[in-house]
Design a protein around this motif. Structure first.
Motif, mmCIF file in Angstrom:
data_model
loop_
_atom_site.group_PDB
_atom_site.id
_atom_site.type_symbol
_atom_site.label_atom_id
_atom_site.label_comp_id
_atom_site.label_asym_id
_atom_site.label_seq_id
_atom_site.Cartn_x
_atom_site.Cartn_y
_atom_site.Cartn_z
ATOM 1 N N GLN A 182 -37.329 -20.001 -66.558
ATOM 2 C CA GLN A 182 -38.515 -20.662 -66.823
ATOM 3 C C GLN A 182 -39.076 -20.438 -68.393
ATOM 4 O O GLN A 182 -39.587 -21.391 -68.762
ATOM 5 C CB GLN A 182 -39.394 -20.428 -65.683
ATOM 6 C CG GLN A 182 -40.344 -21.697 -65.523
ATOM 7 C CD GLN A 182 -41.738 -21.484 -65.194
ATOM 8 O OE1 GLN A 182 -42.573 -20.896 -65.786
ATOM 9 N NE2 GLN A 182 -42.075 -21.869 -63.945
ATOM 10 N N PHE A 186 -41.005 -26.432 -74.632
ATOM 11 C CA PHE A 186 -42.234 -27.300 -74.460
ATOM 12 C C PHE A 186 -43.217 -27.091 -75.449
ATOM 13 O O PHE A 186 -43.968 -27.971 -75.976
ATOM 14 C CB PHE A 186 -42.760 -27.151 -73.115
ATOM 15 C CG PHE A 186 -42.216 -28.308 -72.109
ATOM 16 C CD1 PHE A 186 -42.592 -29.680 -72.163
ATOM 17 C CD2 PHE A 186 -40.989 -27.857 -71.374
ATOM 18 C CE1 PHE A 186 -41.856 -30.699 -71.513
ATOM 19 C CE2 PHE A 186 -40.463 -29.144 -70.575
ATOM 20 C CZ PHE A 186 -40.802 -30.315 -70.488
ATOM 21 N N ASP A 214 -45.757 -32.278 -65.575
ATOM 22 C CA ASP A 214 -45.693 -30.794 -65.728
ATOM 23 C C ASP A 214 -44.250 -30.281 -66.037
ATOM 24 O O ASP A 214 -43.222 -31.022 -65.907
ATOM 25 C CB ASP A 214 -46.554 -29.995 -64.607
ATOM 26 C CG ASP A 214 -45.825 -30.140 -63.210
ATOM 27 O OD1 ASP A 214 -44.751 -30.863 -63.227
ATOM 28 O OD2 ASP A 214 -46.601 -29.699 -62.418
ATOM 29 N N LEU A 215 -44.234 -28.798 -66.191
ATOM 30 C CA LEU A 215 -42.976 -28.235 -66.281
ATOM 31 C C LEU A 215 -41.988 -28.682 -65.439
ATOM 32 O O LEU A 215 -40.652 -29.038 -65.711
ATOM 33 C CB LEU A 215 -43.152 -26.918 -66.313
ATOM 34 C CG LEU A 215 -41.860 -26.037 -66.982
ATOM 35 C CD1 LEU A 215 -41.271 -26.390 -68.259
ATOM 36 C CD2 LEU A 215 -42.402 -24.565 -67.039
ATOM 37 N N GLN A 216 -42.512 -28.626 -64.038
ATOM 38 C CA GLN A 216 -41.478 -28.950 -62.946
ATOM 39 C C GLN A 216 -40.858 -30.314 -62.794
ATOM 40 O O GLN A 216 -39.666 -30.349 -62.597
ATOM 41 C CB GLN A 216 -42.016 -28.480 -61.414
ATOM 42 C CG GLN A 216 -41.343 -27.806 -60.584
ATOM 43 C CD GLN A 216 -40.524 -26.622 -61.248
ATOM 44 O OE1 GLN A 216 -41.161 -25.754 -61.944
ATOM 45 N NE2 GLN A 216 -38.957 -26.665 -60.822
ATOM 46 N N TYR A 220 -47.650 -26.303 -68.796
ATOM 47 C CA TYR A 220 -46.385 -25.927 -69.287
ATOM 48 C C TYR A 220 -45.973 -24.513 -69.407
ATOM 49 O O TYR A 220 -45.096 -24.095 -70.039
ATOM 50 C CB TYR A 220 -45.810 -27.029 -70.663
ATOM 51 C CG TYR A 220 -45.758 -28.352 -70.210
ATOM 52 C CD1 TYR A 220 -44.599 -29.037 -69.768
ATOM 53 C CD2 TYR A 220 -46.906 -29.027 -70.407
ATOM 54 C CE1 TYR A 220 -44.539 -30.289 -69.285
ATOM 55 C CE2 TYR A 220 -46.782 -30.449 -70.066
ATOM 56 C CZ TYR A 220 -45.787 -30.844 -69.325
ATOM 57 O OH TYR A 220 -45.754 -32.207 -69.099
ATOM 58 N N TRP A 272 -37.669 -22.452 -70.859
ATOM 59 C CA TRP A 272 -38.432 -23.816 -70.991
ATOM 60 C C TRP A 272 -39.444 -24.170 -71.389
ATOM 61 O O TRP A 272 -39.761 -24.810 -72.247
ATOM 62 C CB TRP A 272 -38.179 -24.319 -69.475
ATOM 63 C CG TRP A 272 -36.975 -24.687 -68.778
ATOM 64 C CD1 TRP A 272 -36.301 -23.846 -67.940
ATOM 65 C CD2 TRP A 272 -36.634 -25.934 -68.518
ATOM 66 N NE1 TRP A 272 -35.489 -24.500 -67.196
ATOM 67 C CE2 TRP A 272 -35.315 -26.002 -67.625
ATOM 68 C CE3 TRP A 272 -36.758 -27.258 -68.954
ATOM 69 C CZ2 TRP A 272 -34.465 -26.656 -67.338
ATOM 70 C CZ3 TRP A 272 -36.165 -28.123 -68.631
ATOM 71 C CH2 TRP A 272 -34.811 -28.226 -67.809
ATOM 72 N N SER A 273 -40.421 -23.283 -71.220
ATOM 73 C CA SER A 273 -41.731 -23.313 -71.777
ATOM 74 C C SER A 273 -41.446 -23.041 -73.292
ATOM 75 O O SER A 273 -42.391 -23.961 -74.037
ATOM 76 C CB SER A 273 -42.659 -22.196 -71.425
ATOM 77 O OG SER A 273 -42.807 -22.260 -69.882
#
Ligand code: ADP
Ligand code: ZN
Length: 347
Positions: free
Chosen positions: A163, A170, A192-194, A285, A166-167
Motif C-alpha cells: 500500500q 499518488f 480515494d486510494l482504494q 491517498y 501505491w501512496s
C-alpha cells in the motif's frame, strides 16, 4: 494500445495493456539482458525465463549509487554484453534510473527499454529520459538524459504492490493535478486510494492522463531549461526531507507540496483555503500531512541543491490550481516557511 511520442532527442513507443510475454515477441530474448531488483525478480521469476541474463540489484533507494553501477558493469561484462545487447529494465524508479544510466554509458550506450512495475514508475520515473544515481547527500547528482526505445505498461504488475508504494505514486499524481489539471484534482477529491486499487479502468485512465502530462512537459523542455522545472513542485523541500528523515519519496514530496503551497500563499497569491484541500487530499491517498522537522538541518541540505543560485533557491509555487510559476526565494524565507510548517505539525 500503442502510440509514439516524439521528444527532441528520440521517439519513444508507449505500449499499453498487453501481456508481458507479448513484448517478448518484439525483442530478441537471447540478446536481451533484464536489469531488475531482487524483490521484483523473486515475484516475477517465471516471466524472466528465456532472456540472456537477469541482473538483480538489491531493492531500495539506498542502492542507487556508484558502487551499484560497478556491480552491474561487472555483470554485463561477465554476460559478454556487447553493443547490440538490449537492456530491459523491469522494476520501480530505482531500477529504471540505474539501468537507464548503465545502458546509456556501457560501451557508450546500448539500446534499452523500460517496464515500470510501480505506480510511481508508470506515472513518473520511467518517463522523460532522466536517469542517474545519488552521490553523498545529493539525489541524482550523476546521470544523463537518454530516452528508452519503448515503455511497456501492464497494470497487473501493480497487484503485488504494497500500500505505501501505491501512496508513493499518488503523491506524483496529486502533483500533476496541482500543477496542470483542476478537473483531475476534483476527480481525486471524489475518490480515494482504494477506489483506484479496485478499479482497473479508472486506474488505467489515471495513469495515461498523468503520463500524458509528463510527456507534454518533456516534449517542450527535455533538457530542463524551462518548463520541465515545474515538475519539481514539492520536490525542493521534499528531497531535503527525504534526505534527512526516514520517509519514502512520495511521503516527502507530499510534505514538500504543503510547504510549497504555504510559500505560495505568502508569495504568489494562492488562496489560503487550498492548503486545507491539499491536506485532505494527501490523507485520502494515505500520505502524511504533517511532520515536526528541523529547519536548520533541512536548510543545510537545501544549500547544496542543484536548483540553487547564489542567494536564492528556485521554488515551484502556484498562483492558483493549474497555475504554476518558478520563483527564487531566499534561504531566510524558506527557513521561515519550514518553521511555520513544523510548528503547525506540533500540536
Ligand atoms: P519507486 O521509485 O518507483 O517507488 P523503487 O524502485 O524504489 O520504486 O521500488 C520500491 C519497492 O517496491 C522496492 O522494494 C521494489 O522491489 C518494490 N517493487 C517494485 N515493483 C513491485 C511490484 N510490482 N510488486 C511488489 N513490489 C514491487
Ligand atoms: Zn518525484
Amino acid at each position: 494500445m500503442q502510440y509514439s511520442v516524439s521528444f527532441p532527442t528520440a521517439d519513444v513507443r508507449y505500449i499499453f495493456d498487453i501481456p508481458f510475454t507479448d513484448i517478448c515477441g518484439q525483442i530478441n530474448l537471447e540478446e536481451t539482458i533484464i536489469i531488475t531488483d531482487e524483490h521484483v525478480a523473486s515475484l516475477y521469476e517465471q516471466q524472466f525465463a528465456g532472456f540472456k541474463r537477469v541482473i538483480a540489484i538489491p531493492p531500495g533507494e539506498g542502492h542507487k549509487n556508484l558502487a551499484r553501477l560497478g556491480f552491474i558493469a561487472e555483470a554485463l561484462l561477465e554476460a559478454e554484453a556487447h553493443r547490440r545487447t538490449f537492456i530491459l529494465a523491469v522494476g520501480g524508479g530505482v531500477v529504471t534510473d540505474v539501468a537507464g544510466f548503465v545502458a546509456s554509458t556501457y560501451m557508450r550506450g546500448l539500446s534499452f527499454a523500460f517496464v515500470p512495475t510501480t505506480l510511481l514508475g508508470m506515472v513518473d520515473a520511467a518517463i522523460g529520459g532522466k536517469n542517474g544515481v545519488n552521490y553523498g547527500l545529493q539525489k541524482n547528482l550523476l546521470g544523463t538524459i537518454q530516452q528508452p526505445e519503448f515503455i511497456f505498461y501492464n497494470i497487473s504488475f501493480l497487484n503485488t504492490l504494497p500500500q505505501w508504494e501505491w501512496s508513493n505514486g499518488f503523491a506524483e499524481i496529486i502533483k500533476y493535478a496541482c500543477l496542470f489539471d483542476t478537473a483531475l484534482l476534483e476527480e481525486l477529491e471524489q475518490h480515494d486510494l482504494q477506489h483506484y486499487i479496485n478499479n482497473s479502468a479508472a486506474l488505467m485512465a489515471l495513469i495515461q492522463k498523468c503520463a500524458g502530462w509528463k510527456n507534454k512537459i518533456v516534449q517542450e523542455d527535455e533538457k530542463e531549461t524551462g518548463s520541465r522545472k515545474l515538475l519539481n513542485f514539492g520536490h525542493t523541500a521534499g528531497h531535503a526531507i527525504e534526505t534527512v528523515y526516514e520517509l519514502s519519496h512520495g511521503q516527502a514530496v507530499g510534505l514538500g507540496m504543503i510547504i510549497a503551497c504555504m510559500l505560495s500563499v505568502e508569495h504568489s497569491g494562492l488562496d489560503s483555503s487550498f492548503i486545507q484541500r491539499l491536506l485532505q487530499l494527501l490523507q485520502r491517498y494515505a500520505l502524511p500531512f504533517e511532520k515536526v522537522v528541523d529547519p536548520v538541518q533541512l536548510i543545510d541540505v537545501l544549500k547544496m541543491d542543484k536548483k540553487r543560485n547564489v542567494e536564492t533557491i528556485d521554488f515551484i509555487l502556484l498562483s492558483d490550481i493549474g497555475q504554476p510559476l518558478i520563483q527564487p526565494l531566499t534561504l531566510t524565507t524558506i527557513h521561515q516557511a519550514l518553521e511555520t510548517f513544523s510548528h503547525a505539525s506540533h500540536h
